[in-house]
Write an enzyme that holds these catalytic residues in place. Structure first.
Site, PDB file in Angstrom:
ATOM      1  N   LYS A  47       0.826  -1.215   0.000  1.00 23.39           N
ATOM      2  CA  LYS A  47       0.000   0.000   0.000  1.00 23.39           C
ATOM      3  C   LYS A  47       0.862   1.268   0.000  1.00 23.39           C
ATOM      4  O   LYS A  47       0.627   2.170  -0.788  1.00 23.39           O
ATOM      5  CB  LYS A  47      -0.898   0.054   1.252  1.00 23.39           C
ATOM      6  CG  LYS A  47      -1.827  -1.110   1.435  1.00 23.39           C
ATOM      7  CD  LYS A  47      -2.726  -0.902   2.646  1.00 23.39           C
ATOM      8  CE  LYS A  47      -2.005  -0.754   3.970  1.00 23.39           C
ATOM      9  NZ  LYS A  47      -1.281  -1.957   4.434  1.00 23.39           N
ATOM     10  N   ARG A  94      -8.306   1.485  10.079  1.00 26.72           N
ATOM     11  CA  ARG A  94      -7.829   0.126  10.309  1.00 26.72           C
ATOM     12  C   ARG A  94      -8.814  -0.656  11.185  1.00 26.72           C
ATOM     13  O   ARG A  94      -8.504  -1.738  11.659  1.00 26.72           O
ATOM     14  CB  ARG A  94      -6.465   0.162  11.002  1.00 26.72           C
ATOM     15  CG  ARG A  94      -5.285  -0.080  10.058  1.00 26.72           C
ATOM     16  CD  ARG A  94      -4.010   0.095  10.853  1.00 26.72           C
ATOM     17  NE  ARG A  94      -2.908  -0.680  10.344  1.00 26.72           N
ATOM     18  CZ  ARG A  94      -1.907  -0.161   9.612  1.00 26.72           C
ATOM     19  NH1 ARG A  94      -1.908   1.099   9.278  1.00 26.72           N
ATOM     20  NH2 ARG A  94      -0.907  -0.931   9.227  1.00 26.72           N
ATOM     21  N   ARG A 110      12.686  -5.733   4.433  1.00 21.75           N
ATOM     22  CA  ARG A 110      12.513  -4.311   4.123  1.00 21.75           C
ATOM     23  C   ARG A 110      13.597  -3.436   4.759  1.00 21.75           C
ATOM     24  O   ARG A 110      13.977  -3.630   5.907  1.00 21.75           O
ATOM     25  CB  ARG A 110      11.132  -3.864   4.614  1.00 21.75           C
ATOM     26  CG  ARG A 110      10.718  -2.526   4.120  1.00 21.75           C
ATOM     27  CD  ARG A 110       9.238  -2.395   4.090  1.00 21.75           C
ATOM     28  NE  ARG A 110       8.657  -2.278   5.421  1.00 21.75           N
ATOM     29  CZ  ARG A 110       7.375  -1.970   5.633  1.00 21.75           C
ATOM     30  NH1 ARG A 110       6.562  -1.798   4.603  1.00 21.75           N
ATOM     31  NH2 ARG A 110       6.899  -1.880   6.850  1.00 21.75           N
ATOM     32  N   ARG A 130      12.991  -1.176  10.212  1.00 22.43           N
ATOM     33  CA  ARG A 130      12.015  -0.700  11.191  1.00 22.43           C
ATOM     34  C   ARG A 130      11.917  -1.680  12.354  1.00 22.43           C
ATOM     35  O   ARG A 130      11.919  -2.887  12.134  1.00 22.43           O
ATOM     36  CB  ARG A 130      10.638  -0.554  10.525  1.00 22.43           C
ATOM     37  CG  ARG A 130      10.353   0.848  10.054  1.00 22.43           C
ATOM     38  CD  ARG A 130       9.136   0.928   9.179  1.00 22.43           C
ATOM     39  NE  ARG A 130       7.926   0.325   9.737  1.00 22.43           N
ATOM     40  CZ  ARG A 130       6.734   0.370   9.127  1.00 22.43           C
ATOM     41  NH1 ARG A 130       6.618   0.978   7.964  1.00 22.43           N
ATOM     42  NH2 ARG A 130       5.680  -0.198   9.662  1.00 22.43           N
ATOM     43  N   ARG A 164       1.477  -8.021  13.887  1.00 28.58           N
ATOM     44  CA  ARG A 164       0.790  -7.043  13.017  1.00 28.58           C
ATOM     45  C   ARG A 164      -0.190  -7.755  12.091  1.00 28.58           C
ATOM     46  O   ARG A 164      -1.267  -7.252  11.797  1.00 28.58           O
ATOM     47  CB  ARG A 164       1.820  -6.260  12.196  1.00 28.58           C
ATOM     48  CG  ARG A 164       2.565  -5.241  13.032  1.00 28.58           C
ATOM     49  CD  ARG A 164       3.820  -4.766  12.358  1.00 28.58           C
ATOM     50  NE  ARG A 164       3.572  -4.002  11.147  1.00 28.58           N
ATOM     51  CZ  ARG A 164       4.487  -3.809  10.202  1.00 28.58           C
ATOM     52  NH1 ARG A 164       5.684  -4.341  10.314  1.00 28.58           N
ATOM     53  NH2 ARG A 164       4.193  -3.093   9.142  1.00 28.58           N
TER      54      ARG A 164
END
Ligand code: AMP
Length: 217
Positions: free
Chosen positions: A14, A88, A127, A160, A171
């Site tokens: 996203k 969310r 990532r 992160r 998550r």
């Protein structure tokens, strides 16, 4: 004006696609995650509280997220924009509807990024982020030219804290429990378009452009 929501699990792309849409078509990119991380980075009065939740991969309480995102949404009445990572939960959707009523506006469509859990987790696991310009890389799919150095601005890349394996799992569970019900909610409202979010960024962007043409007609 076209106002859309990007909905999908963490790691579905996203943020990457919203960034591209903003660069190529001038959409405002309103990312709840970025706004929350900015509060932490700037050490505002909300920073400590927000960081407690970010670290765990849990949802930051509604009153804080709404406070952080509200002005951006209210200021966007005359813009094309994409909301990335908000709402969310159903309660956040209700808060969003209220904000839209205040500016006499509404959402035109919701794009649901569909990927398998394996694919999403694999993307998050490699990532790498640039702390300065926000560029995002992936150790396997999109490595930087120099190890751990941003191609764009030369800063040192970081992972992160919430992209560690245990937090990624959490998550994903939070998404299944709290965010996924929105898929049915928006589908019933005839606002949902399903985007196959696998393949190269260019392929996904092309599919997305097709959906946006339909939404903005
Ligand atoms: P993201 O950058 O979208 O992956 O979001 C990173 C983290 O920010 C999430 O795991 C949550 O802790 C927090 N967050 C982002 N958006 C929201 C939201 N709409 N409501 C509550 N917490 C959020």
């Amino acid at each position: 004006m076209v106002k859309i929501i990007f909905l999908g699990p963490p790691g579905s792309g996203k943020g990457t696609l919203a960034k591209k849409l903003s660069e190529e078509q001038g959409f405002w990119h309103i990312s709840a995650g970025d706004l929350l991380r900015e509060e932490v980075f700037k050490k505002t009065s909300l920073a400590e509280k927000i960081n407690e939740y970010l670290k765990k991969g849990a949802l930051v309480p509604d009153e804080i997220v709404v406070l952080v995102i509200k002005n951006k949404i209210l200021a966007s009445a005359a813009a094309n924009f994409v909301l990335d990572g908000f709402p969310r939960s159903l309660s956040q959707e209700k808060a969003l509807e209220k904000m839209f009523r205040a500016i006499n506006s509404q959402i035109d469509g919701v794009v649901y990024f569909q990927v398998s859990e394996d694919e999403a987790v694999a993307r998050l696991s490699g990532r790498l982020n640039c702390p300065k310009c926000g560029a995002v890389y992936h150790a396997v799919n999109k490595p930087p030219q120099k190890d751990k150095i941003c191609d764009v601005c030369g800063s040192e890349l970081f992972v992160r804290e919430d992209d560690q394996p245990v937090t990624i799992k959490n998550r994903y569970e939070v998404y299944q429990k709290q965010t996924k019900p929105l898929v049915e909610y928006f589908s019933k409202k005839k606002l949902l378009s399903v985007l196959t979010a696998t393949g190269t960024i260019e392929q996904v962007y092309q599919n997305l452009s097709g959906i946006l043409n339909k939404i903005s007609r």
